[in-house]
Structures are given as structure tokens and as C-alpha cells.
Design a protein around this motif. Structure first.
Motif, PDB file in Angstrom:
ATOM      1  N   TRP A  94       0.832  -1.201   0.000  1.00  0.00           N
ATOM      2  CA  TRP A  94       0.000   0.000   0.000  1.00  0.00           C
ATOM      3  C   TRP A  94       0.867   1.252   0.000  1.00  0.00           C
ATOM      4  O   TRP A  94       0.631   2.175  -0.754  1.00  0.00           O
ATOM      5  N   GLU A  95       1.889   1.286   0.835  1.00  0.00           N
ATOM      6  CA  GLU A  95       2.790   2.439   0.898  1.00  0.00           C
ATOM      7  C   GLU A  95       3.517   2.649  -0.418  1.00  0.00           C
ATOM      8  O   GLU A  95       3.719   3.772  -0.859  1.00  0.00           O
ATOM      9  N   ARG A  96       3.935   1.569  -1.052  1.00  0.00           N
ATOM     10  CA  ARG A  96       4.635   1.671  -2.337  1.00  0.00           C
ATOM     11  C   ARG A  96       3.780   2.384  -3.378  1.00  0.00           C
ATOM     12  O   ARG A  96       4.259   3.225  -4.122  1.00  0.00           O
ATOM     13  N   PHE A  97       2.503   2.036  -3.411  1.00  0.00           N
ATOM     14  CA  PHE A  97       1.630   2.631  -4.416  1.00  0.00           C
ATOM     15  C   PHE A  97       1.212   4.052  -4.054  1.00  0.00           C
ATOM     16  O   PHE A  97       1.092   4.901  -4.916  1.00  0.00           O
ATOM     17  N   THR A  98       0.970   4.330  -2.796  1.00  0.00           N
ATOM     18  CA  THR A  98       0.526   5.669  -2.423  1.00  0.00           C
ATOM     19  C   THR A  98       1.658   6.676  -2.483  1.00  0.00           C
ATOM     20  O   THR A  98       1.416   7.855  -2.702  1.00  0.00           O
ATOM     21  N   ASP A  99       2.904   6.235  -2.298  1.00  0.00           N
ATOM     22  CA  ASP A  99       4.027   7.166  -2.393  1.00  0.00           C
ATOM     23  C   ASP A  99       4.229   7.663  -3.819  1.00  0.00           C
ATOM     24  O   ASP A  99       4.677   8.781  -4.039  1.00  0.00           O
ATOM     25  N   SER A 100       3.886   6.840  -4.790  1.00  0.00           N
ATOM     26  CA  SER A 100       4.138   7.222  -6.176  1.00  0.00           C
ATOM     27  C   SER A 100       3.041   8.101  -6.767  1.00  0.00           C
ATOM     28  O   SER A 100       3.205   8.659  -7.836  1.00  0.00           O
ATOM     29  N   VAL A 101       1.909   8.225  -6.074  1.00  0.00           N
ATOM     30  CA  VAL A 101       0.796   9.021  -6.602  1.00  0.00           C
ATOM     31  C   VAL A 101       0.942  10.458  -6.124  1.00  0.00           C
ATOM     32  O   VAL A 101       0.991  10.727  -4.934  1.00  0.00           O
ATOM     33  N   GLN A 102       1.005  11.370  -7.074  1.00  0.00           N
ATOM     34  CA  GLN A 102       1.080  12.784  -6.755  1.00  0.00           C
ATOM     35  C   GLN A 102      -0.136  13.481  -7.354  1.00  0.00           C
ATOM     36  O   GLN A 102      -0.335  13.458  -8.567  1.00  0.00           O
ATOM     37  N   GLU A 108      -5.817  19.113  -5.284  1.00  0.00           N
ATOM     38  CA  GLU A 108      -5.751  19.380  -3.856  1.00  0.00           C
ATOM     39  C   GLU A 108      -6.640  20.562  -3.477  1.00  0.00           C
ATOM     40  O   GLU A 108      -7.301  20.541  -2.442  1.00  0.00           O
ATOM     41  N   ARG A 109      -6.680  21.578  -4.333  1.00  0.00           N
ATOM     42  CA  ARG A 109      -7.549  22.735  -4.074  1.00  0.00           C
ATOM     43  C   ARG A 109      -9.015  22.334  -4.118  1.00  0.00           C
ATOM     44  O   ARG A 109      -9.806  22.765  -3.288  1.00  0.00           O
ATOM     45  N   TYR A 164     -12.978  27.245  -3.371  1.00  0.00           N
ATOM     46  CA  TYR A 164     -11.913  26.872  -4.308  1.00  0.00           C
ATOM     47  C   TYR A 164     -10.988  28.058  -4.573  1.00  0.00           C
ATOM     48  O   TYR A 164      -9.759  27.925  -4.562  1.00  0.00           O
ATOM     49  N   LEU A 165     -11.568  29.227  -4.796  1.00  0.00           N
ATOM     50  CA  LEU A 165     -10.744  30.409  -5.062  1.00  0.00           C
ATOM     51  C   LEU A 165      -9.971  30.860  -3.840  1.00  0.00           C
ATOM     52  O   LEU A 165      -8.882  31.421  -3.973  1.00  0.00           O
ATOM     53  N   ALA A 166     -10.505  30.581  -2.665  1.00  0.00           N
ATOM     54  CA  ALA A 166      -9.824  30.976  -1.426  1.00  0.00           C
ATOM     55  C   ALA A 166      -8.708  29.995  -1.046  1.00  0.00           C
ATOM     56  O   ALA A 166      -7.832  30.332  -0.249  1.00  0.00           O
ATOM     57  N   ALA A 167      -8.703  28.812  -1.626  1.00  0.00           N
ATOM     58  CA  ALA A 167      -7.720  27.779  -1.283  1.00  0.00           C
ATOM     59  C   ALA A 167      -6.432  27.970  -2.062  1.00  0.00           C
ATOM     60  O   ALA A 167      -6.060  27.153  -2.881  1.00  0.00           O
ATOM     61  N   ASP A 168      -5.738  29.035  -1.834  1.00  0.00           N
ATOM     62  CA  ASP A 168      -4.457  29.289  -2.514  1.00  0.00           C
ATOM     63  C   ASP A 168      -3.284  28.913  -1.669  1.00  0.00           C
ATOM     64  O   ASP A 168      -3.162  28.999  -0.554  1.00  0.00           O
TER      65      ASP A 168
END
Length: 168
Positions: A94-102, A108-109, A164-168
Motif C-alpha cells: 500500500w505504501e509503495r503505491f501511495t508514495d508514487s501518486v502525486q 488538492e484545491r 476553491y478560489l480561497a484555497a491558494d
């Protein structure tokens, strides 16, 4: 009974539901082998059948056959979707796969903006924008008028846009 249900008689549809739901539940359970999933599939089936009946489509003579065909279709689709899911309880994998996802910054916003909304606004946005329900379809279940549902969705959209606009 089916004619009365198609004309909006909720009691008639309730009677049809009470007669046919045990049969539909058994059919779904025989396919998915999970009581909770079978119950969910039966509920979804009757929701879809009610919408079809009220819109003039749906069954004309064999209500039970129509319900069984619908629940079986949903159950097979559920099984097909579940067969693509692979369970793995190995934390290292699980860690191997989640580390590679960016996630891109924009995702994220959006996630932060979505999480900042109250549950009711998230729910109405999901129902209207993702599930594509009309305010008229949602009104009765929410004990609101269609105009109130539309207004609620509009306020929720505006709040999401602002967050969304405030999440800078």
C-alpha cells in the motif's frame, strides 16, 4: 395496482414493494452473496422502477418480472465492478503505491474546497451535478419545493466556487 402506482398512488406502490421485495432480495443475494449489498441493490431497483413507472415507461403487465430483470442487471453489474477490486492487507505494498501518486495542485484545491462545505451542500451538489437529478426529483425526498432545492444547489455551487478560489 400497477396502474394506480403509475398515477402517483404511493400506497399502491408500497403494496407492490412489500409483495415483490422479498423475491427481489433473494434473487440479488443469490448473485452477490452479500446481504447488505443485496439490500442496497433492491432499494436501488425499486427506486429505478418507481421513476420508470411514474414517467410512463416501466412495466405494463409483469411488475415482478420487470423488478427481477432490473435487480439481476444491477447485481451482475455490481459483481463485475467488485471483481475488479483486489483486496490487499500488506501495508508495504500500500505504501509503495501511495508514495508514487502525486495529485496535481488543482486536485488538492478542489478536495480542500469540497471538504470545507457542510454535508448538506456536498450532498445536494453530488445529487444535482454528479447523479444528474433534477430539483423536481429531489424535492419530495428533501421535504422542499423544487425551487428551494434549486436555490440550495445554487448556494452550494457558489460556496464551492468561493472555497476553491480561497484555497491558494
Amino acid at each position: 395496482m400497477l396502474d394506480r402506482a403509475s398515477q402517483g398512488d404511493d400506497v399502491a406502490f408500497g403494496t407492490l414493494y412489500s409483495r415483490v421485495s422479498p423475491i427481489a432480495r433473494r434473487a440479488a443475494h443469490n448473485i452477490v452473496r452479500d446481504t447488505h449489498a443485496a439490500d442496497d441493490l433492491v432499494q436501488e431497483t425499486f427506486y429505478l422502477v418507481l421513476r420508470a413507472v411514474r414517467s410512463g415507461r416501466g412495466p405494463r403487465d409483469s411488475f415482478t418480472g420487470y423488478v427481477l430483470a432490473t435487480v439481476k442487471h444491477l447485481a451482475y453489474r455490481y459483481c463485475k465492478t467488485e471483481s475488479r477490486t483486489v483486496a490487499n492487507d500488506d501495508p508495504a505494498m500500500w505504501e509503495r503505491f501511495t508514495d508514487s501518486v502525486q495529485l496535481p495542485a488543482q486536485a488538492e484545491r478542489v478536495t480542500a474546497a469540497w471538504a470545507s462545505l457542510p454535508p448538506r451542500w456536498r450532498s445536494i451538489l453530488w445529487l444535482v451535478e454528479v447523479d444528474r437529478y433534477s430539483p423536481a426529483e429531489l424535492a419530495a425526498g428533501m421535504s422542499l419545493t423544487p425551487n428551494a432545492v434549486s436555490s440550495l444547489a445554487s448556494r452550494a455551487r457558489q460556496a464551492l466556487r468561493t472555497a476553491y478560489l480561497a484555497a491558494d
